[in-house]
Design a protein around this motif. Structure first.
Motif, PDB file in Angstrom:
ATOM      1  N   SER A   1      -9.035   4.461  19.708  1.00 48.60           N
ATOM      2  CA  SER A   1      -7.677   3.929  19.539  1.00 48.60           C
ATOM      3  C   SER A   1      -7.675   2.636  18.730  1.00 48.60           C
ATOM      4  CB  SER A   1      -7.041   3.692  20.907  1.00 48.60           C
ATOM      5  OG  SER A   1      -7.832   2.803  21.690  1.00 48.60           O
ATOM      6  N   GLU A   2      -8.721   1.831  18.893  1.00 50.24           N
ATOM      7  CA  GLU A   2      -8.809   0.572  18.143  1.00 50.24           C
ATOM      8  C   GLU A   2      -9.125   0.807  16.669  1.00 50.24           C
ATOM      9  OE1 GLU A   2     -10.460  -2.529  21.517  1.00 50.24           O
ATOM     10  OE2 GLU A   2     -11.909  -1.290  20.449  1.00 50.24           O
ATOM     11  N   LEU A   3      -9.765   1.914  16.354  1.00 51.51           N
ATOM     12  CA  LEU A   3     -10.175   2.191  14.974  1.00 51.51           C
ATOM     13  C   LEU A   3      -9.069   2.839  14.141  1.00 51.51           C
ATOM     14  CD1 LEU A   3     -13.807   3.568  15.525  1.00 51.51           C
ATOM     15  CD2 LEU A   3     -13.148   1.308  14.673  1.00 51.51           C
ATOM     16  N   LEU A   4      -7.929   3.178  14.775  1.00 55.16           N
ATOM     17  CA  LEU A   4      -6.874   3.878  14.042  1.00 55.16           C
ATOM     18  C   LEU A   4      -6.316   3.026  12.906  1.00 55.16           C
ATOM     19  CD1 LEU A   4      -5.046   6.299  13.688  1.00 55.16           C
ATOM     20  CD2 LEU A   4      -3.504   5.327  15.407  1.00 55.16           C
ATOM     21  N   ALA A   5      -5.973   1.762  13.190  1.00 57.33           N
ATOM     22  CA  ALA A   5      -5.397   0.897  12.157  1.00 57.33           C
ATOM     23  C   ALA A   5      -6.368   0.647  11.007  1.00 57.33           C
ATOM     24  CB  ALA A   5      -4.930  -0.424  12.777  1.00 57.33           C
ATOM     25  N   PRO A   6      -7.626   0.247  11.269  1.00 52.78           N
ATOM     26  CA  PRO A   6      -8.553   0.089  10.138  1.00 52.78           C
ATOM     27  C   PRO A   6      -8.840   1.396   9.406  1.00 52.78           C
ATOM     28  CG  PRO A   6      -9.685  -0.240  12.237  1.00 52.78           C
ATOM     29  CD  PRO A   6      -8.229  -0.235  12.529  1.00 52.78           C
ATOM     30  N   ALA A   7      -8.771   2.529  10.104  1.00 48.19           N
ATOM     31  CA  ALA A   7      -8.977   3.812   9.422  1.00 48.19           C
ATOM     32  C   ALA A   7      -7.841   4.097   8.447  1.00 48.19           C
ATOM     33  CB  ALA A   7      -9.095   4.935  10.452  1.00 48.19           C
ATOM     34  N   ILE A   8      -6.616   3.760   8.836  1.00 50.40           N
ATOM     35  CA  ILE A   8      -5.476   3.940   7.933  1.00 50.40           C
ATOM     36  C   ILE A   8      -5.633   3.062   6.698  1.00 50.40           C
ATOM     37  CG2 ILE A   8      -2.990   3.589   7.698  1.00 50.40           C
ATOM     38  CD1 ILE A   8      -2.700   4.371  10.625  1.00 50.40           C
ATOM     39  N   VAL A   9      -6.059   1.816   6.908  1.00 51.05           N
ATOM     40  CA  VAL A   9      -6.265   0.909   5.777  1.00 51.05           C
ATOM     41  C   VAL A   9      -7.378   1.423   4.877  1.00 51.05           C
ATOM     42  CG1 VAL A   9      -6.948  -1.429   5.127  1.00 51.05           C
ATOM     43  CG2 VAL A   9      -5.413  -1.075   7.067  1.00 51.05           C
ATOM     44  N   LEU A  10      -8.477   1.857   5.483  1.00 46.70           N
ATOM     45  CA  LEU A  10      -9.625   2.318   4.709  1.00 46.70           C
ATOM     46  C   LEU A  10      -9.310   3.573   3.905  1.00 46.70           C
ATOM     47  CD1 LEU A  10     -12.639   2.018   4.011  1.00 46.70           C
ATOM     48  CD2 LEU A  10     -13.162   3.334   6.078  1.00 46.70           C
ATOM     49  N   GLY A  11      -8.534   4.489   4.494  1.00 49.02           N
ATOM     50  CA  GLY A  11      -8.267   5.755   3.820  1.00 49.02           C
ATOM     51  C   GLY A  11      -7.009   5.776   2.987  1.00 49.02           C
TER      52      GLY A  11
ATOM     53  N   VAL B   1       7.296  11.145  -3.260  1.00 50.53           N
ATOM     54  CA  VAL B   1       5.850  11.134  -3.024  1.00 50.53           C
ATOM     55  C   VAL B   1       5.125  10.377  -4.127  1.00 50.53           C
ATOM     56  CG1 VAL B   1       3.794  12.598  -2.892  1.00 50.53           C
ATOM     57  CG2 VAL B   1       5.875  13.268  -1.681  1.00 50.53           C
ATOM     58  N   LEU B   2       5.524  10.566  -5.367  1.00 52.53           N
ATOM     59  CA  LEU B   2       4.878   9.867  -6.479  1.00 52.53           C
ATOM     60  C   LEU B   2       5.078   8.350  -6.377  1.00 52.53           C
ATOM     61  CD1 LEU B   2       5.676  12.206  -9.516  1.00 52.53           C
ATOM     62  CD2 LEU B   2       3.495  11.906  -8.345  1.00 52.53           C
ATOM     63  N   VAL B   3       6.278   7.924  -6.024  1.00 54.32           N
ATOM     64  CA  VAL B   3       6.545   6.488  -5.875  1.00 54.32           C
ATOM     65  C   VAL B   3       5.761   5.924  -4.698  1.00 54.32           C
ATOM     66  CG1 VAL B   3       8.315   4.769  -5.338  1.00 54.32           C
ATOM     67  CG2 VAL B   3       8.804   6.593  -6.980  1.00 54.32           C
ATOM     68  N   PHE B   4       5.720   6.659  -3.590  1.00 49.41           N
ATOM     69  CA  PHE B   4       4.997   6.205  -2.400  1.00 49.41           C
ATOM     70  C   PHE B   4       3.504   6.047  -2.684  1.00 49.41           C
ATOM     71  CE2 PHE B   4       2.551   7.562   1.385  1.00 49.41           C
ATOM     72  CZ  PHE B   4       2.801   6.459   2.193  1.00 49.41           C
ATOM     73  N   THR B   5       2.911   7.046  -3.309  1.00 47.70           N
ATOM     74  CA  THR B   5       1.474   6.970  -3.609  1.00 47.70           C
ATOM     75  C   THR B   5       1.174   5.896  -4.649  1.00 47.70           C
ATOM     76  OG1 THR B   5       1.761   8.779  -5.213  1.00 47.70           O
ATOM     77  CG2 THR B   5       1.019   9.356  -2.987  1.00 47.70           C
ATOM     78  N   LEU B   6       2.054   5.720  -5.619  1.00 52.61           N
ATOM     79  CA  LEU B   6       1.857   4.662  -6.605  1.00 52.61           C
ATOM     80  C   LEU B   6       1.921   3.291  -5.947  1.00 52.61           C
ATOM     81  CD1 LEU B   6       1.482   3.882  -9.574  1.00 52.61           C
ATOM     82  CD2 LEU B   6       3.980   3.914  -9.824  1.00 52.61           C
ATOM     83  N   LEU B   7       2.788   3.138  -4.959  1.00 52.66           N
ATOM     84  CA  LEU B   7       2.883   1.874  -4.228  1.00 52.66           C
ATOM     85  C   LEU B   7       1.590   1.588  -3.477  1.00 52.66           C
ATOM     86  CD1 LEU B   7       4.672  -0.510  -3.304  1.00 52.66           C
ATOM     87  CD2 LEU B   7       5.423   0.927  -1.399  1.00 52.66           C
ATOM     88  N   ILE B   8       1.028   2.611  -2.842  1.00 54.06           N
ATOM     89  CA  ILE B   8      -0.228   2.428  -2.106  1.00 54.06           C
ATOM     90  C   ILE B   8      -1.363   2.059  -3.056  1.00 54.06           C
ATOM     91  CG2 ILE B   8      -1.966   3.601  -0.713  1.00 54.06           C
ATOM     92  CD1 ILE B   8       0.223   5.180   0.597  1.00 54.06           C
TER      93      ILE B   8
ATOM     94  N   VAL C   1      -4.874  -6.757   1.146  1.00 57.31           N
ATOM     95  CA  VAL C   1      -3.461  -7.102   1.349  1.00 57.31           C
ATOM     96  C   VAL C   1      -2.816  -6.127   2.331  1.00 57.31           C
ATOM     97  CG1 VAL C   1      -1.217  -7.321   0.229  1.00 57.31           C
ATOM     98  CG2 VAL C   1      -3.276  -8.153  -0.926  1.00 57.31           C
ATOM     99  N   LEU C   2      -3.094  -4.834   2.156  1.00 58.97           N
ATOM    100  CA  LEU C   2      -2.547  -3.839   3.075  1.00 58.97           C
ATOM    101  C   LEU C   2      -3.049  -4.081   4.498  1.00 58.97           C
ATOM    102  CD1 LEU C   2      -0.908  -1.241   3.492  1.00 58.97           C
ATOM    103  CD2 LEU C   2      -2.978   0.055   2.942  1.00 58.97           C
ATOM    104  N   GLY C   3      -4.321  -4.392   4.636  1.00 54.66           N
ATOM    105  CA  GLY C   3      -4.857  -4.680   5.962  1.00 54.66           C
ATOM    106  C   GLY C   3      -4.211  -5.896   6.591  1.00 54.66           C
ATOM    107  N   PHE C   4      -3.987  -6.926   5.801  1.00 50.66           N
ATOM    108  CA  PHE C   4      -3.324  -8.128   6.330  1.00 50.66           C
ATOM    109  C   PHE C   4      -1.890  -7.825   6.747  1.00 50.66           C
ATOM    110  CE2 PHE C   4      -0.705 -11.937   5.637  1.00 50.66           C
ATOM    111  CZ  PHE C   4      -1.335 -12.825   6.491  1.00 50.66           C
TER     112      PHE C   4
END
Length: 310
Positions: free
Chosen positions: A175-185, A134-141, A148-151
């Motif tokens: 349904s269309e807002l799911l991907a940008p919501a993941i990027v935003l949050g 979890v620490l490595v995953f969150t540090l990566l994010i 960059v993540l959105g692209f």
């Protein structure tokens, strides 16, 4: 409790006036003339420019413009009109805010559910493999910029796998807002997970936790009541301010996915020098911040009954 809420509401008045005045002064002292910009490279004669400035009230002293703006909001709910189109700013707000509110709401739910779940999982297994993952995953994010993540998400899930649409339509379906919501949050999700993990790992070593275990209480009650409620206080503080940040910080995300919300409207207002629209949008965001700070303070007493408000 009622007296505390009333006092906090009264304290919000000078804070609201001070922040809106500062924003108003910053916006209307930016270089460039919004009236002259209406004519582009063609230009206009000084008499026409002076007449338009007078009609828009832009020739008045800056403090008088602010007074007229605030009295219009308080007495009539009028945020003024756009300089170029003459469209009421309330209409612009009515189009932009519902979309961004849905986007920010989805991102907020994602960061709460996934962030707290990951943080709880890591905190209960501090020092073990799960915690390290979890620490490595969150540090990566945290290390990956939002654009960059959105692209990456668009390139993989939209262009290669064709699971999502690369751009959000004007209807902005859930349904269309799911991907940008993941990027935003995503960034806030990582912070929530790490903050939850740290506070839970620390509280696990507290005396009251050892007492609860020694009394033979069920593990579900120990974790869900004693550990979680105390550990979530700093997390709630972060989440309270983050909702406003999600709404105001969606410029990059909305630009990547072509979302017609607050972020895009703020960007267009800055480019076109639409000061009235920009101040109106930021004024609403200030109200969101103030309201969320009050809700967070009231939630403290729910999480920790020892907290009392005078």
């Amino acid at each position: 409790m009622g007296r505390y809420v009333a006092r906090r509401l009264l304290q919000m008045i000078p804070v609201f006036l001070g922040t809106t005045l500062l924003i108003f002064l910053m916006v209307y002292t930016l270089p460039g003339d919004p009236v002259r910009a209406l004519f582009g490279d063609k230009g206009a004669d000084p008499a026409t420019l002076a007449r338009l400035r007078h009609e828009k009230g832009l020739d008045l002293p800056i403090l008088q413009q602010y007074w007229n703006y605030m009295t219009g909001i308080v007495l009539h709910g009028d945020f003024g009109e756009q300089i170029a189109s003459g469209r009421p700013v309330t209409d612009v707000l009515g189009d932009a805010f519902p979309v961004t509110l849905r986007l920010a709401g989805m991102a907020f739910v994602i960061e709460i559910v996934i962030g707290i779940s990951l943080g709880t999982l890591a905190g209960l297994r501090a020092g073990r493999l799960t915690d390290n993952v979890v620490l490595v995953f969150t540090l990566l994010i945290i290390s990956i910029p939002v654009f960059v993540l959105g692209f990456i998400i668009k390139a993989v899930f939209a262009f290669q796998l064709d699971w999502i649409s690369p751009n959000v339509s004007n209807e902005a379906r859930w349904s269309e807002l799911l991907a940008p919501a993941i990027v935003l949050g995503s960034l806030s999700l990582a912070y929530v997970a790490r903050l939850t993990r740290t506070t839970m790992a620390e509280n696990l070593r507290s005396d009251y936790m050892r007492t609860a275990i020694a009394k033979g209480l069920p593990k579900r009650r120990i974790v869900g009541v004693h550990l979680m409620r105390n550990s979530l206080i700093p997390v709630i503080t972060f989440l309270g301010t983050d909702l406003g940040a999600l709404m105001g910080g969606a410029v990059v995300t909305e630009g990547l996915f072509n979302v017609k919300g607050v972020g895009g409207t703020i960007y267009e207002s800055i480019v076109k020098r639409e000061g009235t629209t920009l101040v109106g949008l930021v004024t609403i965001l200030v109200l969101v911040y103030l309201l969320m700070s009050l809700i967070v303070d009231l939630l403290y007493a729910v999480l920790d009954p020892r907290i009392r408000y005078a």
